[in-house]
Each structure stands twice: as C-alpha cells, then as structure tokens.
Design an enzyme around this catalytic site. Structure first.
Site, mmCIF file in Angstrom:
data_model
loop_
_atom_site.group_PDB
_atom_site.id
_atom_site.type_symbol
_atom_site.label_atom_id
_atom_site.label_comp_id
_atom_site.label_asym_id
_atom_site.label_seq_id
_atom_site.Cartn_x
_atom_site.Cartn_y
_atom_site.Cartn_z
ATOM 1 N N HIS A 56 5.078 -32.319 8.772
ATOM 2 C CA HIS A 56 4.543 -30.953 8.406
ATOM 3 C C HIS A 56 3.488 -30.847 7.271
ATOM 4 O O HIS A 56 2.550 -29.916 7.387
ATOM 5 C CB HIS A 56 5.643 -30.072 7.990
ATOM 6 C CG HIS A 56 6.741 -29.825 9.177
ATOM 7 N ND1 HIS A 56 6.180 -29.452 10.480
ATOM 8 C CD2 HIS A 56 7.832 -30.198 9.231
ATOM 9 C CE1 HIS A 56 7.425 -29.603 11.284
ATOM 10 N NE2 HIS A 56 8.479 -30.018 10.795
ATOM 11 N N ASP B 230 0.924 -1.188 -0.005
ATOM 12 C CA ASP B 230 -0.176 0.084 0.013
ATOM 13 C C ASP B 230 0.817 1.149 0.097
ATOM 14 O O ASP B 230 2.134 1.241 -0.180
ATOM 15 C CB ASP B 230 -1.007 0.046 1.147
ATOM 16 C CG ASP B 230 -0.439 0.188 2.649
ATOM 17 O OD1 ASP B 230 0.757 0.058 2.460
ATOM 18 O OD2 ASP B 230 -0.852 0.204 3.609
ATOM 19 N N CYS C 195 2.772 -3.606 4.109
ATOM 20 C CA CYS C 195 2.103 -2.425 4.292
ATOM 21 C C CYS C 195 2.871 -1.745 5.598
ATOM 22 O O CYS C 195 4.019 -2.094 5.856
ATOM 23 C CB CYS C 195 0.430 -2.738 4.676
ATOM 24 S SG CYS C 195 0.276 -3.991 6.023
ATOM 25 N N HIS D 28 8.197 -25.453 7.904
ATOM 26 C CA HIS D 28 7.117 -26.091 8.623
ATOM 27 C C HIS D 28 5.676 -25.848 7.946
ATOM 28 O O HIS D 28 4.964 -26.652 8.135
ATOM 29 C CB HIS D 28 7.224 -25.908 9.996
ATOM 30 C CG HIS D 28 8.498 -26.166 10.781
ATOM 31 N ND1 HIS D 28 8.496 -26.245 12.078
ATOM 32 C CD2 HIS D 28 9.448 -26.925 10.466
ATOM 33 C CE1 HIS D 28 9.706 -26.768 12.552
ATOM 34 N NE2 HIS D 28 10.271 -27.133 11.418
ATOM 35 N N THR E 278 2.491 -1.966 8.899
ATOM 36 C CA THR E 278 2.475 -3.099 10.087
ATOM 37 C C THR E 278 2.876 -4.507 9.419
ATOM 38 O O THR E 278 3.447 -5.310 10.084
ATOM 39 C CB THR E 278 1.427 -3.223 11.002
ATOM 40 O OG1 THR E 278 0.413 -3.627 10.612
ATOM 41 C CG2 THR E 278 1.443 -1.878 11.817
HETATM 42 C C1 RB5 Z 1 -2.053 2.450 6.471
HETATM 43 O O1 RB5 Z 1 -1.929 3.706 7.347
HETATM 44 C C2 RB5 Z 1 -1.895 1.252 7.625
HETATM 45 O O2 RB5 Z 1 -3.017 1.100 8.413
HETATM 46 C C3 RB5 Z 1 -1.392 0.029 6.848
HETATM 47 O O3 RB5 Z 1 -0.361 0.304 6.077
HETATM 48 C C4 RB5 Z 1 -1.186 -1.070 7.529
HETATM 49 O O4 RB5 Z 1 -0.287 -1.004 8.694
HETATM 50 C C5 RB5 Z 1 -2.228 -1.829 8.031
HETATM 51 O O5 RB5 Z 1 -2.118 -3.078 8.493
#
Ligand code: RB5
Length: 155
Positions: free
Chosen positions: A133, A8, A65, A98, A67
C-alpha cells in the site's frame, strides 16, 4: 491526537457535535470554522484544514459539508492531502489502512450525528498497513509532484 476540523454552514451543527465528541474523547481539536451557521463557501474550509494537516500542524483533518463532496474535492486539491469521503465505517477504516488517508470528509445531509462520530472514531483508530500500500501511496504522491507538468506517473 491533534485533529483539525472544518465545515461550511450546511454542516455547522454536525461539525459542532463532532468537535465536542472529539474533545470528550481526549483529542486536541483545532476548529478552523465556520464559526456560525451563516451561509459560506466550503472550498475555503476544505483548503484551510487540508493545508493545516499537510503542513504537519495536525495529525488528521475532518471536513464536513452538506454531502461531503465539495469538501473532499476541495481538500484533495492541496498537494499531500488524501481526503476520503465516507458515509460508513468500512470505507473510513480501509482508507486509513490502504490509502493512508489524512483527511475524512462527511456529509451532514447524508448521515446523522451518531454515525458520524462512529466513523470518525474508527477512522482515527485504524492504522496504515504500509507494504504494498505504501508503494501505491507513493504513486499518489507522484501525482501531486507531476501536477504542474501533467506528466503521467508511469512515464
Ligand atoms: C451547500 O448548500 C452545499 O452545496 C455544500 O454544503 C456541499 O454539499 C457541497 O458539496
């Protein structure tokens, strides 16, 4: 290897760095967007990359993204996707050995470029061990098959 990659807006810069690293490492890379750092929605790219991998058009997928959480949740909604969120190499390697993970999710607000490239390299180098596995991965596949009916895999 054929690698599909997506991000993203929050991970656009890291996606570009990982994409270039993969190309320089000799991989055939399919960039599925985002193509600009303009605000967008991670589930679109998580789904796109996961469907591309599950359909056999790429060997593995990398989704990034902020996180890595949203991407991994989204990718794992696609039947056949086994996406692991990793911020260190150990989880990434073991998810190949695994869990036969076919997608790797990472967080651009969590790790830097050097670590991200190292995690990707080790993920791609590791091999599924099969054996016991494989039986467990078969149960995960059964979860996909039972998704509509919500049937328990052991019933
Ligand atoms: C975008 O601000 C953020 O929410 C996205 O990149 C991600 O971290 C969502 O899980």
């Amino acid at each position: 290897m054929k690698i599909a990659i997506g991000s993203d807006h929050a991970a656009f810069a890291l996606k570009e760095a990982v994409r270039i690293h993969l190309i320089e490492s000799g991989h055939d890379v399919k960039d599925m967007g985002a193509y600009t750092p303009e605000r967008t929605d991670y589930p679109v790219y998580g789904e796109k990359v996961a469907r591309y991998v599950v359909s056999g058009q790429a060997d593995f997928g990398v989704v990034i993204c902020g996180t890595g959480a949203g991407m991994s949740i989204s990718a794992n909604k696609v039947p056949g996707a086994r996406c692991v969120l990793a911020s260190e190499p150990y989880t990434a390697v073991l998810s190949r050995r695994h869990n036969d993970a076919n997608l790797l999710a990472m967080g651009a607000r969590v790790i830097g470029e050097g670590l991200a490239c190292m995690i990707v390299d080790q993920f791609l180098d590791a091999e599924f061990e099969g054996g016991r596995h494989a039986d467990r991965v078969a149960l995960i596949t059964k979860l996909d098959e039972n998704r509509e009916s919500q049937t328990n895999i052991l019933s």
